[in-house]
Write an enzyme that holds these catalytic residues in place. Structure first.
Site, mmCIF file in Angstrom:
data_model
loop_
_atom_site.group_PDB
_atom_site.id
_atom_site.type_symbol
_atom_site.label_atom_id
_atom_site.label_comp_id
_atom_site.label_asym_id
_atom_site.label_seq_id
_atom_site.Cartn_x
_atom_site.Cartn_y
_atom_site.Cartn_z
ATOM 1 N N TYR A 239 43.673 40.651 28.677
ATOM 2 C CA TYR A 239 44.514 39.849 29.569
ATOM 3 C C TYR A 239 45.898 39.882 28.957
ATOM 4 O O TYR A 239 46.048 39.541 27.780
ATOM 5 C CB TYR A 239 44.062 38.388 29.600
ATOM 6 C CG TYR A 239 42.883 38.111 30.486
ATOM 7 C CD1 TYR A 239 42.958 38.302 31.860
ATOM 8 C CD2 TYR A 239 41.697 37.615 29.960
ATOM 9 C CE1 TYR A 239 41.877 38.036 32.679
ATOM 10 C CE2 TYR A 239 40.614 37.336 30.767
ATOM 11 C CZ TYR A 239 40.711 37.548 32.124
ATOM 12 O OH TYR A 239 39.656 37.279 32.930
ATOM 13 N N ASP A 268 42.625 41.270 38.201
ATOM 14 C CA ASP A 268 42.186 40.451 39.342
ATOM 15 C C ASP A 268 42.237 38.953 39.050
ATOM 16 O O ASP A 268 41.751 38.151 39.831
ATOM 17 C CB ASP A 268 40.772 40.852 39.791
ATOM 18 C CG ASP A 268 39.745 40.660 38.685
ATOM 19 O OD1 ASP A 268 40.102 40.166 37.601
ATOM 20 O OD2 ASP A 268 38.567 41.006 38.907
ATOM 21 N N HIS A 360 35.339 40.301 39.439
ATOM 22 C CA HIS A 360 35.188 39.294 38.389
ATOM 23 C C HIS A 360 33.925 38.457 38.628
ATOM 24 O O HIS A 360 33.916 37.238 38.427
ATOM 25 C CB HIS A 360 36.430 38.388 38.401
ATOM 26 C CG HIS A 360 36.933 38.012 37.043
ATOM 27 N ND1 HIS A 360 38.109 38.481 36.539
ATOM 28 C CD2 HIS A 360 36.432 37.197 36.088
ATOM 29 C CE1 HIS A 360 38.316 37.960 35.345
ATOM 30 N NE2 HIS A 360 37.293 37.177 35.050
HETATM 31 C C1 PPY Z 1 36.300 34.143 33.263
HETATM 32 O O1 PPY Z 1 35.759 33.091 33.032
HETATM 33 O O2 PPY Z 1 35.822 34.912 34.063
HETATM 34 C C2 PPY Z 1 37.574 34.489 32.634
HETATM 35 O O3 PPY Z 1 37.761 35.594 32.266
HETATM 36 C C3 PPY Z 1 38.598 33.449 32.517
HETATM 37 C C4 PPY Z 1 38.694 32.815 31.197
HETATM 38 C C5 PPY Z 1 39.932 32.668 30.637
HETATM 39 C C6 PPY Z 1 40.037 32.056 29.415
HETATM 40 C C7 PPY Z 1 38.926 31.605 28.745
HETATM 41 C C8 PPY Z 1 37.683 31.732 29.339
HETATM 42 C C9 PPY Z 1 37.580 32.346 30.556
#
Ligand code: PPY
Length: 488
Positions: A239, A268, A360
């Site tokens: 990210y 996404d 996702h």
């Molecule tokens: C998710 O839960 O699918 C993620 O990737 C978001 C996220 C962002 C930061 C910490 C945990 C999850």
């Protein structure tokens, strides 16, 4: 709210069953009978306290204001008549009768025979927050569920009388030999499922010739995860941080490890989807992720782990960010979260080495198309991308037959996220067991469609007629009379 009727403990005790379930929270008596089956943390969690005072367990996971918000006013029965409280009432709940109890005991691992079994056990034995975070998806969970159910609309066209004594699942992912075309999709915070989290996944992957994609939001830093599986290849999911220098530093460290073979740039989730089950369960403030330097917290929207921890993610990323990425790292780039043909073509244009078709796990934009539909959209509108780069897909894959369908439609390999987290409920052994199950299912599916190695997959082995008319075309605009809205 209804009345201020005083309700005696004797009356409350008479509503201690799934047919009539009252609980007391902060001195208020609520009828939970209809709500319990829909409780994101499972009906059992509520039924355990049926006919009793549930203030303490309730407050441990929910903000006090949630009950009046979630229940219609007619579910408020009245206030506890404190003059009727006796010593029995103040005692903790007795061991609940079997039909009311959460089955806290995990069944033996050998009794788990498919990915769905791991999910069922996780739903009953994970802590409420862990289950809510992993299982949740955006708003009405339409995409999460369609990811899975759309596989049921694609049929095989098996060939028979082929010698299928053996089936070879070996494959390659970004130039690395793997035992089958399945990888562990990046997922945040595996440490919530097991203290060894991503490290246990890494060990099981190494032992079984599988590749793990490690999330920026992992529970451990990637160098520690890589140390658990020395020399074994990994993929790193990135990210991009609002503070670009943090991402640049992280990429440098990742590249320096020498075992990371590609970066999966997730596109996404510029903002985190509204995951209501996760919001409803109080945050566990001890949860944190070292690489993103984020910590779980709570605010007036709720306790959503993804939302509160994901605020570092840069929502201003554009296609130019890929140019920045290419300057910052020499590692091949896979764009994760591609959901239409136009963007798949842009991935080629911007010189990426891989496309990851993913929504996702339905956790971002609800009613985004099922992942397998996007794979079909790419085949229909830009088949050339399958020749130019590797195409990965995840979302709803639970069976060997699902894996095989994706391969027949051009995927290089597929990812599974949630099932691996659920298998971690049994530690490394659980992960290995899931890998064995899926490999066995894939081999069986290959033999039964009449192929013996994965060079033989092709679209003629599947029948997609049931969904073909739902695949959009990018040629011409479907709404010819459309006029753009004025800008305010
Ligand atoms: C998710 O839960 O699918 C993620 O990737 C978001 C996220 C962002 C930061 C910490 C945990 C999850």
């Amino acid at each position: 709210m209804a009345s201020n009727r005083k309700v005696s403990v004797d009356e409350i005790r008479q509503h201690a069953s799934p047919e009539s379930c009252w609980i007391v929270v902060d001195g208020k008596v609520w009828d939970m009978t209809e709500f319990a089956p829909d409780h994101p943390g499972g009906a059992e969690t509520i039924l355990e306290h049926a006919g009793r005072d549930a203030t303490e367990p309730y407050s441990a996971v929910h903000p006090p204001s949630l009950l009046p918000k979630n229940l219609p006013p007619n579910k408020f029965i009245g206030v506890l008549d404190t003059t009727t409280v006796d010593t029995e009432w103040t005692k903790p709940p007795p061991k609940a009768t079997p039909e009311l109890t959460l089955n806290q005991e995990k069944p033996p691992l050998q009794t788990i025979i498919n990915a769905n079994d791991f999910e069922t056990v996780a739903s009953k034995t994970f802590g409420a927050k862990t289950w809510a975070f992993y299982s949740s998806a955006a708003t009405d969970c339409i995409t999460r569920d369609a990811n899975r159910s759309t596989f049921d609309r694609i049929w095989f066209r098996p060939r028979v009388l082929v010698n299928v004594d053996r089936a070879d699942t070996r494959s390659r992912i970004m130039g690395n030999d793997v035992s089958m075309p399945l990888f562990v999709s990046p997922a945040a915070l595996a440490g919530m499922a097991h203290p060894e989290g991503e490290k246990a996944l890494a060990r099981a992957c190494k032992r079984n010739g599988m590749i793990q994609a490690v999330s920026t939001n992992a529970s451990f830093p990637i160098d520690e995860i890589a140390d658990a599986a020395p020399g074994h290849p990994f993929i790193f999911q990135l990210y991009v941080d609002r503070k670009r220098e943090n991402s640049a530093k992280l990429l440098k460290m990742v590249e320096g490890l020498g075992v990371v073979k590609a970066v999966m740039f997730t596109v996404d989730a510029p903002v985190i989807g509204k995951r209501e089950a996760d919001e409803r369960v109080r945050a566990d403030l001890s949860v944190s992720s070292p690489m993103s330097k984020s910590k779980a917290s709570e605010d007036k929207k709720g306790g959503g782990v993804g939302r509160t921890m994901g605020s570092y993610i840069d929502p201003t990323s554009t296609w130019e960010t890929i140019a920045w990425l290419k300057k910052t790292t020499k590692l091949p780039i896979i764009v994760k979260g591609v959901q239409c043909a136009e963007d798949a073509k842009l991935c080629v244009k911007y010189g990426c080495q891989g496309i990851f078709v993913s929504n996702h796990g339905g956790r971002e934009l609800d009613t985004a198309p099922a992942a397998i539909m996007v794979l079909l959209e790419l085949q229909k509108n830009c088949p050339e991308v399958f020749e130019k780069l590797e195409v990965f897909v995840d979302g709803g894959i639970r069976r060997g037959t699902d894996i095989l369908k994706c391969l027949c439609l051009g995927a290089t390999a597929v990812g599974i996220g949630r099932s691996f987290l659920y298998s971690l409920n049994y530690g490394e052994d659980g992960v290995e067991h899931l890998i064995d199950i899926l490999k066995d299912e894939l081999e069986t599916a290959m033999k039964l469609v009449g192929i013996t190695d994965l060079s033989q997959v092709h679209p003629g082995l599947v029948n997609t007629l049931d969904v073909d008319h739902l695949i959009p075309t990018t040629v011409g605009h479907p709404y010819a009379r459309w006029r753009p809205r004025a800008r305010i």
